[in-house]
Design an enzyme around this catalytic site. Sequence first.
Site, short mmCIF file in Angstrom:
data_model
loop_
_atom_site.label_atom_id
_atom_site.label_comp_id
_atom_site.label_asym_id
_atom_site.label_seq_id
_atom_site.Cartn_x
_atom_site.Cartn_y
_atom_site.Cartn_z
N HIS A 157 49.83 77.76 20.26
CA HIS A 157 48.63 76.64 19.98
C HIS A 157 48.60 75.65 20.79
O HIS A 157 47.82 74.95 20.93
CB HIS A 157 48.82 76.34 18.52
CG HIS A 157 48.44 77.22 17.52
ND1 HIS A 157 47.34 77.22 16.75
CD2 HIS A 157 49.18 78.26 17.17
CE1 HIS A 157 47.16 78.33 15.84
NE2 HIS A 157 48.60 78.86 16.23
N ASP A 365 46.41 69.01 25.66
CA ASP A 365 46.21 69.47 24.35
C ASP A 365 45.81 71.01 24.55
O ASP A 365 45.17 71.42 25.66
CB ASP A 365 44.93 68.78 23.91
CG ASP A 365 45.34 68.66 22.19
OD1 ASP A 365 46.23 69.38 21.85
OD2 ASP A 365 44.68 67.59 21.79
#
Length: 485
Positions: A157, A365
Site C-alpha cells: 500500500h 504516498d
Amino acid sequence: MSRLIVVSNRVNPPTGKGDESVGGLAMALGAALREYSGIWFGWSGKTTETFTGQLNMQKADGVTVATVDLEENDYQEYYNGYANKTLWPLFHYRVDLTAYDRSFGEGYDRVNKRFAETLLPLIEPDDIIWVHDYHLIPMARELRRLGVTNRIGFFLHIPWPAHQLVVTLPRHRPLVEAMFHYDLIGFQTEESVQAFEGYVFNEVGGERTDDGRLTAFGQTTQAGAFPIGIDAADFDRIKDSYRANRVYDRLMAHSVFRKMIVGVDRLDYSKGLEERLIGFERFLHDNDEARREVMLLQIAPISRDEVGAYQDLRGRLDGLIGRINGAYADMDFNPIRYLNRSYRRDELAGVYRAAKAALVTPLRDGMNLVAKEYVASQNADDPGVLILSRFAGAARQLKEALIINPNSPEEISDALSRALSMDLADRKRRWEALIDNVTRHDVTAWRDDFVSALREPPHMTTREAALPKAANETPALAVRAGGRA
C-alpha cells in the site's frame, strides 16, 4: 468459488454504518470480503504475556475475522520497531529517520513466522491468500516453508523506494528474496513497479521472462500496478446522509463570508503537513486582501505517538500553527483550525463538500485515498478544487487536479489563489473528469483486477518444481497445507 483469505497487520472490518474513520485499507478489504467469502486474519491489536497462537474468531458485517494476540516484545520489535521505525521511513524516502536495529529485524521475522503457523490450520486446498503491506513481506516465505502451495498474492500500500534507497537497508537482499515466494506482487503505481524491477535487475541480476514475469533467487513471480480506489458508490450514498448534511450545514454557517480549505491526514511526516502550513502561510502573506476571507481546517488524527519522530512532528506543528495564527488572526478569527481527532466517514463527507479546495500534499504516498474521497463528496453543481501533490500515487490518475510540488511554498500559494478564484465552468469540467476516474477505478475494480490476476492458472515455477515429491503427492500434506494435490 474458492475462498479468499486476507492477511493484514491489523484487522479492522467496517461495520457498514458509515462510522469508520479516514483510511482506505479497512474499507477496501471489507468490500473484497463481502464479495468473496473467506477470512480476514491478523493481529488483534492486543498484547499478552506469552504468545499462545490462540485464534479469536468472530463474524463482523458478513466478514469472518480471525485474530491473534502478540507478546509485548513482539509489538515493540515487529510493529514499533522494524515496521514503523525502519521500513515506513525508508519506503517514504526518509533515510534520515530510519532506525537500524538487529532486534527489530529478528522480531519482524519472528512475528511473520508466528502468523504463518497460526494461519496454517485455517487454509483449505482451494483458498487463495492475499497478504497486505510492509508489515508482512516475509509471510509467503514462511507459509511456503510450512508446505503451503496455494496461490499467494501480496499488495504493497505504500511506495516501493528507488534501488539506491533499498540497498541502505541492512539485509535488504533477504527481504526482497522473500517477495519472490508470492505468485503476484501488486504495487500502487507503475513507478513503484519500475523501482522494484530496478533493484531486481541491477542488484541481484534478475531477468524478465518471455511472458513478462520476473525471475531471481531461483524463483519466479509476477509484478504489476493495481491502483487502489475507494467505495465510490458508498461515498455517493453517505454524502447526502443526515449526519453529512448536518456537518455541512454547521461548517457553512461557521465559514459564512469565508472560503474553507480542508486537509485530512493522519499525523505523519510523510504527509507534508509542515510544508502545507508554510505554503498556506505564504498564501496569507501574498494575498493581503484574502486573509479574512479564507480559513484552513486541518484534521490530523494522532498516530504512532510512541515513536519519537511523531512526537517531534507534533511539537513542530503546534509551534508552526501558533506562529501563523498569532501573526494573521484577529479578535474574531483564526486562519487555521487544527483538530487532532478522527471523524466518521459520513462526517468527513460533509466536511469535504463544504470545502472550496482540498490540500492533499504528501511528500511521498502510495496512493492517498483522501484525494478520491474529496472528489466523491463534491456537489456536482458547485464542486470544489483538488490541489494534489505530484508525489501521491493518486496524481497518476487524477490529472485534472491542480498538481503541485509540496516542497514549494510558492506553488502551494499559487495553487490556492487559482483554486479559490476558479470559475464555475472550469471547476465543473475538472470535477467531471475526476469523478469519472474515481467511479470507474473504484475499490471493486481494484479488487477484481488483483484477485483475477492472482487466480490465473499458474505456470510451473521453480518453487513448485523444487518441492519434495512427497509434498506434491501426499494428499494429507496437501490438504493440511492448502496445497494443490
